[in-house]
Write a protein that holds these residues in place. Sequence first.
Motif, PDB file in Angstrom:
ATOM      1  N   UNK A 322      -4.333  -0.678  -5.440  1.00 18.55           N
ATOM      2  CA  UNK A 322      -3.559  -1.863  -5.826  1.00 18.55           C
ATOM      3  C   UNK A 322      -2.418  -2.109  -4.842  1.00 18.55           C
ATOM      4  N   UNK A 323      -1.862  -1.038  -4.274  1.00 13.83           N
ATOM      5  CA  UNK A 323      -0.807  -1.237  -3.257  1.00 13.83           C
ATOM      6  C   UNK A 323      -1.378  -1.977  -2.049  1.00 13.83           C
ATOM      7  N   UNK A 324      -2.633  -1.689  -1.713  1.00 12.92           N
ATOM      8  CA  UNK A 324      -3.272  -2.402  -0.590  1.00 12.92           C
ATOM      9  C   UNK A 324      -3.464  -3.884  -0.944  1.00 12.92           C
ATOM     10  N   UNK A 325      -3.862  -4.136  -2.192  1.00 14.41           N
ATOM     11  CA  UNK A 325      -4.050  -5.527  -2.647  1.00 14.41           C
ATOM     12  C   UNK A 325      -2.738  -6.311  -2.515  1.00 14.41           C
ATOM     13  N   UNK A 326      -1.663  -5.748  -3.045  1.00 17.12           N
ATOM     14  CA  UNK A 326      -0.392  -6.495  -3.025  1.00 17.12           C
ATOM     15  C   UNK A 326       0.149  -6.603  -1.600  1.00 17.12           C
ATOM     16  N   UNK A 327      -0.092  -5.566  -0.797  1.00 16.31           N
ATOM     17  CA  UNK A 327       0.345  -5.620   0.608  1.00 16.31           C
ATOM     18  C   UNK A 327      -0.425  -6.714   1.350  1.00 16.31           C
ATOM     19  N   UNK A 328      -1.705  -6.901   1.008  1.00 13.22           N
ATOM     20  CA  UNK A 328      -2.502  -7.940   1.675  1.00 13.22           C
ATOM     21  C   UNK A 328      -1.894  -9.320   1.391  1.00 13.22           C
ATOM     22  N   UNK A 329      -1.492  -9.551   0.146  1.00 16.34           N
ATOM     23  CA  UNK A 329      -0.855 -10.857  -0.150  1.00 16.34           C
ATOM     24  C   UNK A 329       0.485 -10.990   0.588  1.00 16.34           C
ATOM     25  N   UNK A 330       1.252  -9.899   0.624  1.00 13.94           N
ATOM     26  CA  UNK A 330       2.547  -9.954   1.332  1.00 13.94           C
ATOM     27  C   UNK A 330       2.314 -10.255   2.809  1.00 13.94           C
ATOM     28  N   UNK A 331       1.311  -9.608   3.386  1.00 11.69           N
ATOM     29  CA  UNK A 331       1.023  -9.817   4.798  1.00 11.69           C
ATOM     30  C   UNK A 331       0.626 -11.281   5.046  1.00 11.69           C
ATOM     31  N   UNK A 332      -0.265 -11.800   4.215  1.00 15.14           N
ATOM     32  CA  UNK A 332      -0.714 -13.190   4.401  1.00 15.14           C
ATOM     33  C   UNK A 332       0.453 -14.161   4.226  1.00 15.14           C
ATOM     34  N   UNK A 333       1.317 -13.899   3.242  1.00 18.45           N
ATOM     35  CA  UNK A 333       2.443 -14.811   2.973  1.00 18.45           C
ATOM     36  C   UNK A 333       3.449 -14.806   4.122  1.00 18.45           C
ATOM     37  N   UNK A 334       3.585 -13.660   4.801  1.00 21.66           N
ATOM     38  CA  UNK A 334       4.644 -13.539   5.810  1.00 21.66           C
ATOM     39  C   UNK A 334       4.081 -13.517   7.236  1.00 21.66           C
ATOM     40  N   UNK A 335       2.760 -13.628   7.368  1.00 23.39           N
ATOM     41  CA  UNK A 335       2.058 -13.471   8.665  1.00 23.39           C
ATOM     42  C   UNK A 335       2.603 -12.285   9.455  1.00 23.39           C
ATOM     43  N   UNK A 336       2.721 -11.160   8.755  1.00 20.75           N
ATOM     44  CA  UNK A 336       3.184  -9.959   9.465  1.00 20.75           C
ATOM     45  C   UNK A 336       2.398  -8.756   8.991  1.00 20.75           C
ATOM     46  N   UNK A 337       2.390  -7.705   9.803  1.00 12.92           N
ATOM     47  CA  UNK A 337       1.684  -6.503   9.371  1.00 12.92           C
ATOM     48  C   UNK A 337       2.608  -5.701   8.465  1.00 12.92           C
ATOM     49  N   UNK A 338       1.990  -4.969   7.550  1.00 13.61           N
ATOM     50  CA  UNK A 338       2.751  -4.257   6.522  1.00 13.61           C
ATOM     51  C   UNK A 338       2.531  -2.760   6.722  1.00 13.61           C
ATOM     52  N   UNK A 339       3.604  -2.012   6.754  1.00  8.70           N
ATOM     53  CA  UNK A 339       3.505  -0.544   6.805  1.00  8.70           C
ATOM     54  C   UNK A 339       3.436  -0.055   5.365  1.00  8.70           C
ATOM     55  N   UNK A 340       2.465   0.819   5.109  1.00  6.59           N
ATOM     56  CA  UNK A 340       2.248   1.264   3.726  1.00  6.59           C
ATOM     57  C   UNK A 340       2.734   2.687   3.562  1.00  6.59           C
ATOM     58  N   UNK A 341       3.300   2.954   2.398  1.00  9.19           N
ATOM     59  CA  UNK A 341       3.688   4.327   2.116  1.00  9.19           C
ATOM     60  C   UNK A 341       2.568   4.959   1.313  1.00  9.19           C
ATOM     61  N   UNK A 342       1.591   5.553   2.007  1.00  9.03           N
ATOM     62  CA  UNK A 342       0.460   6.164   1.295  1.00  9.03           C
ATOM     63  C   UNK A 342       0.513   7.673   1.513  1.00  9.03           C
ATOM     64  N   UNK A 343       1.740   8.207   1.493  1.00 11.87           N
ATOM     65  CA  UNK A 343       1.871   9.654   1.686  1.00 11.87           C
ATOM     66  C   UNK A 343       1.320  10.389   0.472  1.00 11.87           C
ATOM     67  N   UNK A 344       0.985  11.650   0.640  1.00  9.53           N
ATOM     68  CA  UNK A 344       0.398  12.446  -0.463  1.00  9.53           C
ATOM     69  C   UNK A 344       1.376  12.539  -1.624  1.00  9.53           C
TER      70      UNK A 344
END
Length: 344
Positions: A322-344
Amino acid sequence: IEKDRLRLALIGCGYFARYHAAAWRVIPQVELVAVCDRAPERAQAFAEQFDVPRYYTNPEALFRAERLDIVDIVTTPESHRELVELAARYGVHVICQKPMALSEADCVAMVESCERAGVSFMVHENFRWQRIFRRARTLTEAIGEPFFLRLWFRSHYDVFARQPYLATAERFIILDLGVHLLDLARFLMRDEFSTLYCITQRVHPQIRGEDVATILLRSRRGAAASIELSYASFAPRELFPQTLALIEGPLGTVLVEADGLLRLITSSGHTEERLAPPSLPWQEPPGEWIQEAVLAIQQHFVDCLRRGLMPETHGRDNLRTMQLVFAAYRSADTTSSIALDQSE
Ligand code: NAD
Ligand code: 89Y
């Protein structure tokens, strides 16, 4: 849980619930004792069709009246948080359809409520339970650590006919379908993602949300993944709802093609296998592979409950998707790449 049969209720007697109910009825460790839908005629007709003894129109009344072990939530996503939290309050284990919820805050709250209540919570993320993807994941063992993955679902199928709510949703294809492919990407790569960039488009003139999305990801170990989603694409043959895949590793390539065809290409040659088509008594075209996956995921949930194990796609695992899903919308809305915190 040590019991001969677990007592189950299903909430949301709409389009997709029929495949859940048909599958529950052939899982011997489970008894479907009640269903619930806020539309009384739907609840009643569904109970009759699947031979379920009782039906309800109010979820709270269902939990008060029945002694349940499991609830299966098959409503549309705006109600998922409320219903999952209700189950947690009543100490009932939950399996809930995708997408988990419509905001990251709701997803986090659902996972935490279930953890506090000590109930098992699994998201019904069934695409990874399609036989072809279980087999594809096994085949990737022959190709070394993948450096590239492409997953694509390009269709012109009229999804709005059976799921009209998709035409009016503010966010459409990433939440509804992208969620499956993002989960599949995590499953096939055996890795999490650290960076994401997404482009969305709306091609159908009469819908509200995006019907095309292209997502590019970098994994923690440095692999690249490309995910393509479209309900606006004409193709030589309509393949809905099949997902196709290409996975490349240093020692070979795995290809997932239409209708159960798998290819493995390595330095020692090219092998192909075609999986036998699903054969369930209740299956209906064109979604047979998914209907079979519904049975597989529900059986998995029950097996895990009985053995005290965490199911795949348990709530906290699915939070990553779900974090990837919401990041995808954020990226599309801002035309920027998103760094994700997917640490263990
Ligand atoms: P639907 O609208 O046909 O059915 C939903 C039902 O839930 C309706 O009958 C509605 O009256 C009922 N409902 C809604 N809120 C309720 C509430 N608070 N209490 C009681 N009843 C309530 O929807 P659908 O197409 O069956 O989709 C249901 C879910 O299944 C969605 O989350 C969708 O994303 C998912 N789905 C998954 C797949 C898949 O996994 N491959 C395919 C299709 C749909
Ligand atoms: O709701 C969707 C799903 O989960 O699989 C395909 C679908 O039915 C339409 O996009």
